[in-house]
Each structure stands twice: as structure tokens, then as C-alpha cells.
Design an enzyme around this catalytic site. Sequence first.
Site, mmCIF file in Angstrom:
data_model
loop_
_atom_site.group_PDB
_atom_site.id
_atom_site.type_symbol
_atom_site.label_atom_id
_atom_site.label_comp_id
_atom_site.label_asym_id
_atom_site.label_seq_id
_atom_site.Cartn_x
_atom_site.Cartn_y
_atom_site.Cartn_z
ATOM 1 N N GLY A 51 0.668 -1.108 0.097
ATOM 2 C CA GLY A 51 -0.142 -0.035 0.448
ATOM 3 C C GLY A 51 0.934 1.238 0.026
ATOM 4 O O GLY A 51 0.151 2.397 -0.631
ATOM 5 N N ASP A 107 0.510 3.094 4.261
ATOM 6 C CA ASP A 107 -0.767 4.283 3.633
ATOM 7 C C ASP A 107 -1.164 5.081 4.414
ATOM 8 O O ASP A 107 -2.544 5.980 4.291
ATOM 9 C CB ASP A 107 -0.867 3.360 2.368
ATOM 10 C CG ASP A 107 -1.721 2.199 2.662
ATOM 11 O OD1 ASP A 107 -1.593 2.194 4.508
ATOM 12 O OD2 ASP A 107 -2.346 1.617 2.110
ATOM 13 N N ASP A 110 -6.328 2.809 9.730
ATOM 14 C CA ASP A 110 -7.131 1.924 10.521
ATOM 15 C C ASP A 110 -7.619 1.970 11.665
ATOM 16 O O ASP A 110 -7.778 2.521 12.710
ATOM 17 C CB ASP A 110 -7.136 1.263 8.834
ATOM 18 C CG ASP A 110 -9.281 1.137 8.815
ATOM 19 O OD1 ASP A 110 -9.549 2.101 9.608
ATOM 20 O OD2 ASP A 110 -9.803 0.008 8.520
ATOM 21 N N LYS A 138 -8.128 7.326 9.232
ATOM 22 C CA LYS A 138 -9.385 7.657 9.339
ATOM 23 C C LYS A 138 -9.287 7.072 10.796
ATOM 24 O O LYS A 138 -9.527 7.150 11.665
ATOM 25 C CB LYS A 138 -9.768 6.014 9.154
ATOM 26 C CG LYS A 138 -9.901 5.538 7.705
ATOM 27 C CD LYS A 138 -10.549 4.325 7.461
ATOM 28 C CE LYS A 138 -10.926 3.854 5.716
ATOM 29 N NZ LYS A 138 -11.221 2.436 5.701
ATOM 30 N N ASP A 166 -5.691 -0.198 -2.790
ATOM 31 C CA ASP A 166 -6.128 -1.172 -3.645
ATOM 32 C C ASP A 166 -7.584 -1.373 -3.384
ATOM 33 O O ASP A 166 -7.991 -1.335 -2.130
ATOM 34 C CB ASP A 166 -5.053 -2.368 -3.890
ATOM 35 C CG ASP A 166 -5.145 -3.190 -2.246
ATOM 36 O OD1 ASP A 166 -4.723 -3.050 -1.193
ATOM 37 O OD2 ASP A 166 -5.562 -5.109 -3.128
ATOM 38 N N ARG A 172 -4.131 0.884 -7.889
ATOM 39 C CA ARG A 172 -2.642 0.822 -7.021
ATOM 40 C C ARG A 172 -2.420 1.917 -7.348
ATOM 41 O O ARG A 172 -1.738 3.496 -7.179
ATOM 42 C CB ARG A 172 -1.654 0.338 -6.611
ATOM 43 C CG ARG A 172 -2.371 -0.909 -5.930
ATOM 44 C CD ARG A 172 -1.248 -1.980 -4.561
ATOM 45 N NE ARG A 172 -2.127 -2.773 -4.719
ATOM 46 C CZ ARG A 172 -2.116 -3.015 -3.161
ATOM 47 N NH1 ARG A 172 -1.618 -2.087 -2.564
ATOM 48 N NH2 ARG A 172 -1.989 -4.096 -2.683
HETATM 49 P P1 5GP Z 1 -5.260 -0.934 9.932
HETATM 50 O O1 5GP Z 1 -4.350 -2.484 10.432
HETATM 51 O O2 5GP Z 1 -5.160 0.338 10.983
HETATM 52 O O3 5GP Z 1 -7.404 -1.835 9.783
HETATM 53 O O4 5GP Z 1 -5.804 -1.228 8.646
HETATM 54 C C1 5GP Z 1 -4.741 -0.947 7.699
HETATM 55 C C2 5GP Z 1 -4.500 -1.230 6.481
HETATM 56 O O5 5GP Z 1 -5.425 -1.970 6.079
HETATM 57 C C3 5GP Z 1 -3.434 -0.341 5.769
HETATM 58 O O6 5GP Z 1 -1.780 -0.339 5.113
HETATM 59 C C4 5GP Z 1 -4.113 -0.718 4.099
HETATM 60 O O7 5GP Z 1 -3.797 -1.602 3.364
HETATM 61 C C5 5GP Z 1 -5.252 -0.927 4.555
HETATM 62 N N1 5GP Z 1 -7.083 -0.326 4.772
HETATM 63 C C6 5GP Z 1 -7.429 0.423 6.097
HETATM 64 N N2 5GP Z 1 -7.839 0.975 5.454
HETATM 65 C C7 5GP Z 1 -8.177 0.861 3.481
HETATM 66 C C8 5GP Z 1 -9.143 1.472 2.731
HETATM 67 O O8 5GP Z 1 -10.123 2.533 2.990
HETATM 68 N N3 5GP Z 1 -8.904 1.391 1.404
HETATM 69 C C9 5GP Z 1 -7.974 0.838 1.261
HETATM 70 N N4 5GP Z 1 -7.526 0.416 0.132
HETATM 71 N N5 5GP Z 1 -6.877 -0.361 2.125
HETATM 72 C C10 5GP Z 1 -7.356 0.288 3.222
HETATM 73 MG MG MG Z 2 -1.772 -1.508 3.893
#
Ligand code: 5GP
Ligand code: MG
Length: 191
Positions: A51, A107, A110, A138, A166, A172
Site C-alpha cells: 500500500g 498508506d 485504520d 481514518k 487497492d 493502486r
Molecule cells: P489497520 O491495521 O490499521 O486496520 O489497517 C491498515 C491497513 O489496512 C492499511 O495499510 C491498508 O492496507 C488497509 N486499509 C485500511 N483502510 C483502507 C481503505 O480505506 N482502503 C484501502 N484500499 N485499504 C485500507
Molecule cells: Mg497497507
Amino acid sequence: MPTKPRTQGHPDLESVMFTEEQIKTRVRELGQEIRAVFGSGEFTLISIINGAVMFTADLMREIDNPVRLDCIRISSYGDKMKSVGAPQVVASLTIDITNRHVLLIDDILDTGKTITLVSGLVRKHNPASLRTCVLLDKIGRREVNFEADFVGFKIPDKFVVGYGLDFAERYRNLPCIGVLSPRLQNASAWA
Ligand code: 5GP
Ligand code: MG
């Protein structure tokens, strides 16, 4: 033949959240913010791929310090839009970061699970310092308490693609970041 203005997005997007120009401006500012904190010394960039590839490539060109680069490959989503279970390390560090200043780049922040996992892994190698930089944050989605040191844009809870992000490995390469059209947000649209 006239070329399509690059600010127009893509037909599969419901809306453009950040244009190529807006991203470029913010990435340039982030480079300056990072430089203000790190000074002029050497540090090591660790990019969470896939990402963060595009963000890392652009951000490192806005930093004129001597830098080293390594990548960590994490799998979290598969083809789904919400992370399922714990993220997994698919490929880890290849260079020595002991006593090095490290900037970890992702990237999007979340739930916080991915960056928490990778930060823990990096800390095990005893870096001199560890800071984190994400292009998107987010807000309100956090399940693990984590704040990045450098944030490009705070965004609402929408599934975004483009500029490295993606959906099932697609989009991407879009130069902008946008919200994927709802008609494409289920697996049957791809059958
Ligand atoms: P976390 O572990 O913080 O929940 O998620 C982080 C990863 O989830 C990011 O590196 C990304 O790859 C993916 N991710 C989270 N939200 C999104 C989104 O809105 N779009 C995309 N394409 N990937 C996301
Ligand atoms: Mg990622």
C-alpha cells in the site's frame, strides 16, 4: 488526441477525495515536517508494502537527508474491505536497524492493528528512535490506541483506493485517491 485531465479521477470512483495536485502539495509539506524533526542526519525509512509504495516513493524525494530504505510486507485484507483477523508479516526487514533512527511509513491508519504490529517488530531490533508517518488517518476507526507522528490527511470512514491503495489489488496506479463506487464494492461485480 486530447488527454484526460488527471484531476478527473476514474469512472469506477464514486468521488475523488484528494486530487493528484492536493496529494503532491501535502506530501511536500510532510517532507518539510519530517525534516524539521529529524534534522539533517541519516535515517532509515521502512515502508509497509504494497500500500505505501507510491507514498514512500514520492515522500522520500521530498527529503534530502541521506536515507536508507527497507520494506515490510504485511497481509491484512485479502480481497475484503474490512481487515479480517490479525495482520500477518509476509516478508520482514533485510537491513540492520540497530541504533538507527527509523521512520515507519504506511498508506493508511485504520484500526491501528497493522502499524502496532509492525512498530513492535521494529522495536525488537533496538532502533535509536522510531517515528511513524501515514498518508491517511481514518479517525474514529481505531481498535488499538495508536497515533502516528506525521499524518497527511484525516479522513472519514470511507473505503478509498488509488495512490497505492487497492481493492483486490486493483486501482493502486490511480494518481488520485477516491471512494470506490458502491456498484464495485462486492465480489460479484468482479465475477
Ligand atoms: P489497520 O491495521 O490499521 O486496520 O489497517 C491498515 C491497513 O489496512 C492499511 O495499510 C491498508 O492496507 C488497509 N486499509 C485500511 N483502510 C483502507 C481503505 O480505506 N482502503 C484501502 N484500499 N485499504 C485500507
Ligand atoms: Mg497497507
